[in-house]
Design an enzyme around this catalytic site. Structure first.
Site, PDB file in Angstrom:
ATOM      1  N   HIS B  77       9.288  23.649  16.252  1.00 42.84           N
ATOM      2  CA  HIS B  77       9.428  23.637  17.710  1.00 42.84           C
ATOM      3  C   HIS B  77      10.449  24.689  18.141  1.00 42.84           C
ATOM      4  CE1 HIS B  77      10.325  22.253  21.785  1.00 42.84           C
ATOM      5  NE2 HIS B  77      11.580  22.083  21.432  1.00 42.84           N
ATOM      6  N   ASP B 106       5.966  54.819  32.806  1.00 41.33           N
ATOM      7  CA  ASP B 106       5.612  53.885  31.727  1.00 41.33           C
ATOM      8  C   ASP B 106       6.860  53.670  30.888  1.00 41.33           C
ATOM      9  OD1 ASP B 106       4.368  52.496  29.492  1.00 41.33           O
ATOM     10  OD2 ASP B 106       2.465  53.312  30.197  1.00 41.33           O
ATOM     11  N   TRP B 142      15.835  25.093  12.542  1.00 42.81           N
ATOM     12  CA  TRP B 142      15.560  26.520  12.738  1.00 42.81           C
ATOM     13  C   TRP B 142      16.679  27.387  12.184  1.00 42.81           C
ATOM     14  CZ3 TRP B 142      17.677  30.506  15.953  1.00 42.81           C
ATOM     15  CH2 TRP B 142      18.790  30.128  16.693  1.00 42.81           C
ATOM     16  N   SER B 169       9.701  43.414  15.549  1.00 43.09           N
ATOM     17  CA  SER B 169       9.121  43.491  16.892  1.00 43.09           C
ATOM     18  C   SER B 169      10.211  43.544  17.953  1.00 43.09           C
ATOM     19  CB  SER B 169       8.207  42.282  17.111  1.00 43.09           C
ATOM     20  OG  SER B 169       7.915  42.128  18.468  1.00 43.09           O
ATOM     21  N   SER B 170      11.214  42.661  17.815  1.00 52.05           N
ATOM     22  CA  SER B 170      12.279  42.616  18.826  1.00 52.05           C
ATOM     23  C   SER B 170      13.087  43.899  18.838  1.00 52.05           C
ATOM     24  CB  SER B 170      13.241  41.460  18.531  1.00 52.05           C
ATOM     25  OG  SER B 170      12.609  40.246  18.732  1.00 52.05           O
ATOM     26  N   HIS B 253      24.760  33.403  18.000  1.00 52.16           N
ATOM     27  CA  HIS B 253      25.333  33.265  19.330  1.00 52.16           C
ATOM     28  C   HIS B 253      24.901  34.380  20.276  1.00 52.16           C
ATOM     29  CE1 HIS B 253      27.292  30.854  22.178  1.00 52.16           C
ATOM     30  NE2 HIS B 253      27.654  31.971  22.755  1.00 52.16           N
ATOM     31  N   GLU B 255      22.182  35.757  20.096  1.00 53.72           N
ATOM     32  CA  GLU B 255      20.796  35.359  20.360  1.00 53.72           C
ATOM     33  C   GLU B 255      20.703  34.422  21.568  1.00 53.72           C
ATOM     34  OE1 GLU B 255      17.892  36.118  19.276  1.00 53.72           O
ATOM     35  OE2 GLU B 255      16.675  34.442  19.968  1.00 53.72           O
ATOM     36  N   TYR B 257      22.545  34.469  24.126  1.00 51.11           N
ATOM     37  CA  TYR B 257      22.660  35.263  25.354  1.00 51.11           C
ATOM     38  C   TYR B 257      21.471  36.188  25.539  1.00 51.11           C
ATOM     39  CZ  TYR B 257      27.136  33.121  25.675  1.00 51.11           C
ATOM     40  OH  TYR B 257      28.102  32.177  25.761  1.00 51.11           O
ATOM     41  N   SER B 268      19.148  36.949  39.885  1.00 47.01           N
ATOM     42  CA  SER B 268      19.839  37.883  40.776  1.00 47.01           C
ATOM     43  C   SER B 268      18.862  38.730  41.589  1.00 47.01           C
ATOM     44  CB  SER B 268      20.765  38.804  39.967  1.00 47.01           C
ATOM     45  OG  SER B 268      21.664  38.042  39.213  1.00 47.01           O
ATOM     46  N   HIS B 302      32.026  28.674  16.881  1.00 46.42           N
ATOM     47  CA  HIS B 302      32.069  27.405  17.634  1.00 46.42           C
ATOM     48  C   HIS B 302      30.833  26.550  17.357  1.00 46.42           C
ATOM     49  CE1 HIS B 302      30.137  29.488  21.391  1.00 46.42           C
ATOM     50  NE2 HIS B 302      29.205  28.938  20.653  1.00 46.42           N
ATOM     51  N   HIS B 303      29.855  27.105  16.646  1.00 51.26           N
ATOM     52  CA  HIS B 303      28.712  26.295  16.217  1.00 51.26           C
ATOM     53  C   HIS B 303      29.026  25.527  14.943  1.00 51.26           C
ATOM     54  CE1 HIS B 303      25.797  28.158  19.024  1.00 51.26           C
ATOM     55  NE2 HIS B 303      26.588  29.203  18.900  1.00 51.26           N
ATOM     56  N   THR B 328      30.831  33.721  33.416  1.00 49.03           N
ATOM     57  CA  THR B 328      29.679  32.904  33.794  1.00 49.03           C
ATOM     58  C   THR B 328      29.923  32.266  35.152  1.00 49.03           C
ATOM     59  OG1 THR B 328      29.442  32.454  31.451  1.00 49.03           O
ATOM     60  CG2 THR B 328      28.061  31.197  32.932  1.00 49.03           C
ATOM     61  N   LYS B 331      29.287  34.621  37.953  1.00 42.33           N
ATOM     62  CA  LYS B 331      27.873  34.744  38.280  1.00 42.33           C
ATOM     63  C   LYS B 331      27.415  33.619  39.201  1.00 42.33           C
ATOM     64  CE  LYS B 331      26.027  37.536  34.634  1.00 42.33           C
ATOM     65  NZ  LYS B 331      25.355  38.424  35.567  1.00 42.33           N
ATOM     66  N   ARG B 450      21.549  14.216  16.093  1.00 40.78           N
ATOM     67  CA  ARG B 450      20.305  14.934  16.363  1.00 40.78           C
ATOM     68  C   ARG B 450      19.487  15.024  15.081  1.00 40.78           C
ATOM     69  NH1 ARG B 450      22.222  21.255  16.622  1.00 40.78           N
ATOM     70  NH2 ARG B 450      19.994  21.584  16.911  1.00 40.78           N
TER      71      ARG B 450
END
Lengths: 394, 537
Positions: B77, B106, B142, B169-170, B253, B255, B257, B268, B302-303, B328, B331, B450
């Site tokens: 998932h 283009d 994951w 690809s990315s 991390h 990732e 963002y 925006s 922090h993870h 943040t 924003k 979890r």
């Protein structure tokens, strides 16, 4: 006029959003304050931060909904064209920084206190396994495994006829609890034998990862006697959800009495492997060992979970040559989840489990394994030597 | 401003017909559509997995799936939603909109653009095929933490190869976007005149190039540990399982963002349009985005506060993480200030944008709570974290993508979507998503870990509520698919401007946007700049 309008609507929005927020807090569960000085500090910290972020949220949302209510085209609002305000921007940069400092100060204090594990009066080593815990009381030389209790284990199976709601402390009960004294500074040393686990009892206020090849430490001081329940919190495979932690805090006197009783039990079983066991004794012990150590993979009825976890009922190993079966259980099978139990379990437990699996689930081999045979193997006497002829009942 | 773009594309080759047209296309709009369709398909696949998860968690006890398969579902998932749904959706939006927003004909590297996309279906075919292999799909989450992930069977090699392909690809997509933005802006389109969506994507693209190779390195080490006998992460061989977590989150991390900065850009764009008022604090928004991107590189641990770090490291990562709240916050305050004294209307894109601001802020505030290390010792790996990251990823990233889809669908298809159905979709989604995820805060605080397939009975009520919300939210997305199909097939004709408050070059071309736009670059100056926050001189 416009400013007055905005003030009135803004206050109304603050009130409405506060009521909604309060209602959300009222219906929900909250963190436990726990039973240790540290857990209470964490709870207070949690409540302070929750309070601050709630107020911030209420104010921001109130401003937004005020705007949504007043500054809508359908009310005839004309769009202003301002694009920045240095004063406002500096304000909402500086104020959050100040708020963060206010949060960071108590957080730092609590963390420093938490990390100081010195002065322990009792050391308990906790080792994670897939999927149970081992506890070793270093000073008192007590060691045991603690796995999900049998009622929960039965009720949790797919297609189980037992409703989890009828099981007391479903999934939060073990076959042997960790007994600890109250008002004692206890240091836990955490490690793992296979994958990463995490040991968590919410009432103690922390969790720590149990990592193979590393020893983590954390401490606690439990103030109130009671039973405190938790779980593994790091995904550790199939039965991650089924390896609870249950701690029973008792007074120091009761703890001493428990230690004495454990020692007496150890003394009584000291030479257990050296005497000859009857079939009934082996089968009874074997069932206990099987349910605690083997059933999570091979299932309580030996049906296994193909393809990763083979069935034992009718298996070629459990009904085949006894030497191969012993080797499998003692040394495991490389490249699979089958662990070697030679170091992990006592000789009589291994012998009992072998005997049980060779005679349960319709495996009627009729043979049995004496603890002595396993003990000799553990002590390095080669299989196939004199030891192998063993007692005549083989 | 005059429309510069309505010429016939007579000097272009006739595009091939049928499947070949899509296989060989180098057109940014067609590739953008491919990305978006692919992402929608993956969103449904990942959503179906979430439905299985929520169905199993509907009540205590195991009813539907065994724990091993449950773990495969949680793992797949996440992989499908992150790499298959959210990231390709943003790349699709960038493909469609970035050239039109900066007045380029283009993307800078059209053939590579084709390849970036066409790798993806094969990568996901391979990833999803592991579900049907004897050793099953990955089941270690994951994050693929060793040693657990190394217990997987041979299908693990397919997972790693699929992740490598997604990374390639990315990275190619990111290179293309950077090359386009830095080289192909129309005359007068200075960096500080670019729409915020372009800005956020420029910064995101740099993040992608910086961290996707790190992920590739991490999973390659897993591959050699699993199949070639190395011991990078095997303690018994002198390796360190925690090192994997450091490397992974150094990717992971940023990732996070990567999945939210383009969303900031979308919001925006939308809020000023429907407030009929220029974006408040444009320059601050740009700097805030860049600050968040920078901070994303120094907060990874922090993870993993519970792995046992030195006190100094824990404090550093706690402080650095808390600082993210400042840009943040800027924003969020700027979005609210953009609405303030505007003249707002509430079409579906605006509804989703407002939903984003509120619900993302809730996720952001719980993020501040998670940064507090001692409290994190309680929150970590519980449903509180699950609630947190679904608030920022579903009601954050996914809501922004929905908002963008409604906002630009008329430009893409030439037809207005069904506004009534769009509003139903919004309200249905917003109510159900909160029923789905809000109770998970309570579950986590009450002590539910979890990634468990079954739970103690005290968690039963909130899990049931959450599951009901989940099913309703899943159903709502089928309505979204219907709305999109309906809009593609026809409807009220859209004007070039589409929204009366819309500003920017993409609204100067006809709707639907012709295959080729801005063959002759438009000239951009302050009178047509997309924002009015003049750069201080």
């Amino acid at each position: 006029m416009k400013r007055t309008n905005e003030m009135i609507v803004g206050l109304a929005m603050v009130a409405v959003i506060s009521v909604i927020t309060w209602a959300l807090f009222a219906v929900g569960d909250n963190m436990t304050p726990g039973v240790t000085p540290f857990s209470k500090d964490v709870y207070e910290l949690h409540m302070i931060i929750l309070g601050i972020v709630t107020v911030i949220g209420v104010l921001v949302f109130a401003a937004m909904f005020t705007s949504i209510y007043l500054h809508r085209k359908s009310r005839g609002a004309k769009a202003a064209q301002f694009t920045h305000s240095t004063k406002a921007e500096v304000t909402w940069t500086v104020i959050p920084i100040l708020i963060l400092v206010v949060m960071a100060v108590p957080a730092t204090q609590v963390l420093i206190d938490m990390e100081d594990t010195s002065g322990a009066e009792l050391n308990i080593k906790v080792t994670g396994y897939q999927w149970l815990w081992e506890y070793e009381y270093i000073e008192d030389e007590i060691q045991f495994y603690s796995a999900l209790d049998r009622d929960s284990n039965y009720a949790r199976q797919i297609g189980s006829t037992r409703d989890p709601r009828d099981v007391e402390n479903y999934l939060l009960e073990v076959d042997k609890r960790v007994i600890v004294p109250t008002d004692t500074r206890i240091r836990f040393l955490l490690t793992s034998n296979d994958v990463i686990h995490s040991w968590w009892v919410p009432d103690l206020g922390w969790k720590r990862d149990a990592i193979p090849g590393m020893v983590n430490e954390a401490w606690t001081l439990i103030e109130e006697p009671g039973i405190y329940r938790g779980q593994c919190t790091e995904l550790c495979g199939k039965d991650h959800g089924f390896m609870p932690v249950v701690i029973e805090a008792v007074t120091p006197d009761e703890y001493r009495a428990w230690v004495d009783s454990q020692k007496a039990e150890i003394a009584a079983t000291e030479n257990a492997a050296e005497r000859t066991w009857t079939r009934d004794q082996l089968m009874a012990r074997g069932e206990d060992v099987y349910q605690a150590q083997c059933a999570s993979c091979h299932q309580g009825d030996g049906s296994g979970l193909e393809p990763a976890f083979p069935a034992l009922a009718g298996s070629t190993v459990a009904t085949g040559a006894i030497e191969d079966h012993i080797d499998m259980v003692m040394n495991g099978k490389a490249g699979t989840a089958m662990a070697g139990f030679g170091q992990r379990l006592a000789a009589e437990d291994i012998a009992a489990a072998l005997t049980y699996t060779r005679n349960a689930f319709g495996n009627e081999t009729g043979d049995m394994v004496q603890p002595m045979r396993i003990l000799r193997l553990k002590n390095g006497v080669l299989e196939g030597g004199v030891a192998d002829t063993g007692p005549a009942d083989l | 401003m005059t429309t510069q773009t309505a010429h016939a594309d007579d000097h272009h080759h006739e595009p091939p017909k049928g499947l070949a047209r899509w296989l060989f296309t180098t057109n940014h709009k067609e590739i953008g559509s491919l990305y978006l369709i692919f992402s929608l398909a993956m969103f449904l696949v990942g959503g179906a997995m979430a439905m299985i998860i929520r169905a199993e968690l509907f009540s205590p006890g195991l009813q539907l799936v065994n724990p091993e398969f449950f773990n495969q579902m949680t793992t797949m998932h996440a992989l499908v939603m992150i790499f298959g749904a959210v990231m390709p959706a943003f790349v699709g939006l960038a493909n469609w909109m970035v050239p039109m927003m900066i007045g380029a004909p283009d993307m800078a590297l059209p053939r590579m653009n084709n390849w970036s996309f066409w790798i993806l279906p094969f990568a996901f075919l391979m990833l999803l095929s592991t579900l049907f292999m004897p050793s099953g799909a990955p089941a270690s989450g994951w994050t693929l933490y060793p040693p657990l992930s190394l217990q997987g069977g041979n299908s693990f090699a397919f997972v790693i190869f699929a992740i490598h392909l997604m990374g390639i690809s990315s990275i190619m997509g990111a290179i293309n976007i950077i090359a386009t933005i830095l080289n192909m802006r129309a005359p007068g389109m200075t960096l500080l005149r670019m729409p915020l969506f372009v800005w956020t994507w420029l910064i995101t693209a740099f993040l992608l190039i910086a961290v996707m190779p790190v992920l590739a390195g991490a999973v390659t080490m897993l591959l050699t540990d699993r199949f070639f006998g190395t011991s990078f992460f095997n303690a018994a061989g002198g390796g360190d399982p925690v090192m994997y977590q450091h490397i992974f989150w150094f990717f992971g991390h940023p990732e996070v963002y990567i999945m939210i900065l383009p969303a900031f850009g979308i919001i925006s764009e939308i809020i000023p349009t429907f407030s009929r008022k220029p974006l408040f604090g444009y320059t601050a928004m740009v700097y805030a985005t860049a600050s968040i991107a920078f901070l994303s590189f120094i907060v990874w641990a922090h993870h993993m506060f519970t792995v046992g770090m030195p006190l100094g490291a824990s404090l550093f990562f706690m402080y650095a993480t808390m600082i993210i709240a400042v840009p943040t916050g800027i924003k969020v305050f700027n979005w609210v200030s953009t609405m303030w004294r505007g003249s707002m209307t509430f079409e579906t894109p605006m509804l989703f944008a407002i939903g984003f601001v509120i619900l993302f802020t809730i996720g952001g505030l719980s993020g501040v709570m998670l940064a507090i290390v001692p409290a994190d010792f309680q929150y970590h790996d519980t449903y509180f974290v699950v609630a947190h990251f679904h608030y920022v990823l579903v009601t954050g990233a996914v809501f922004a993508i929905m908002a963008a889809a409604y906002y630009w669908l008329p430009k893409w298809t030439g037809y207005m979507y069904d506004e009534r159905l769009g509003k139903i979709h919004f309200w249905w989604s917003t109510i159900s998503v909160n029923v789905l995820f809000f109770p998970q805060h309570y579950l986590g605080l009450a002590g539910m870990p979890r990634r468990i397939p079954d739970y103690a009975v005290q968690f039963a009520e909130f899990n049931m509520i959450s599951s009901i919300g989940g099913f309703a939210f899943g159903l709502a997305q089928l309505l979204f698919v219907y709305i999109v199909i309906k809009c593609v097939r026809g409807g009220e004709k859209a004007t070039a401007q589409v929204w009366d408050g819309a500003r920017g070059l993409e609204w100067t071309v006809p709707s639907p946007a012709p295959l080729h736009t801005f063959d002759t670059p438009p000239v951009v100056d302050d009178t047509v700049a997309v924002h009015e926050d003049k750069v201080p001189s």
